[in-house]
Scaffold this motif. Structure first.
Motif: not given
Length: 233
Positions: A187-212
């Motif tokens: 995203a870059g280290f700036n005040l107006h950084r964008s986190f585009q696609g972060l939701g998908t990455e969160i779900c991929a990283t913690f998929r098992a915990e989220l589904i549980d």
């Protein structure tokens, strides 16, 4: 004898003849209609399969209550406040976070689905600490809170403290730190950084915990992770 004979001729109304049940919790006796327990929880419905009408039946009297050993009397009282609001102050006094957590805990434990939904809805209105939200989500299987909490912890400016890592568990904390580093690098280290696609990455990283926890494992389609996300939590 006449009174006994006459009483045997009476018919109990099918809707408004309620049996009561007595509980003992941490030295405190509670006597309530058993109807709600019986009708709204499969767990308690099974408990009440055996009749409670005789003096020997557990729960039939102060002398022979159902003993609840693993819970606190205050948690149980708070559940009853929601279950039987006409007998409590909950109609006129707003319940706080701790009270609703008690309700969430026991309604989840015993399968009172409607009360659980109400507790989640009321707690969602409260501006809870993000880490508290994650801990509660993991303890009581609230998938949306877990998704929101993990996302907020990845996006926030401050990294996890040692105490926070202890509360989360070191494996989860390590994966959050990895995801945070990758997200900030992207995203870059700036005040107006964008986190585009972060939701998908969160779900991929913690998929098992989220589904549980009851989450779909996919980011909501209408959930935008823009600059104002933290303010909405």
């Amino acid at each position: 004898m006449d009174n006994v004979a006459n009483s045997q001729k009476y018919v109990r109304d099918s809707l408004y003849y309620w049996d009561s049940v007595t509980f003992l919790v941490e030295g405190v006796l509670f006597k309530v209609p058993r109807r709600y327990f019986e009708k709204n929880s499969n767990i308690w419905s099974d408990v009440f399969t055996l009749p409670l009408g005789s003096n020997q039946a557990e729960g039939s009297s102060d002398e022979n209550p159902i003993r609840l050993e693993s819970i606190s009397s205050i948690d149980f009282q708070r559940l009853l406040m929601v279950m039987y609001p006409e007998n409590s102050l909950s109609q006129c006094v707003k319940m706080n976070q701790d009270q609703w957590v008690s309700v969430l805990k026991l309604s989840t434990m015993w399968g009172f689905d409607e009360i659980r939904k109400k507790a989640i809805a009321e707690l969602s209105k409260i501006n809870m600490d993000t880490l508290d939200k994650v801990v509660l989500a993991r303890s009581y299987s609230v998938g949306d809170w877990l998704y929101e909490g993990y996302t907020a912890l990845v996006k926030r400016e401050a990294s996890l403290s040692f105490e926070e890592a202890e509360r989360l568990g070191y494996e989860i904390a390590f994966r959050l730190c990895q995801r945070r580093e990758a997200a900030f690098r992207k995203a870059g280290f700036n005040l107006h950084r964008s986190f585009q696609g972060l939701g998908t990455e969160i779900c991929a990283t913690f998929r098992a915990e989220l589904i549980d926890a009851g989450h779909s494992g996919r980011p909501p389609q209408d959930f935008h992770l823009g600059a104002g996300f933290l303010e909405r939590l």
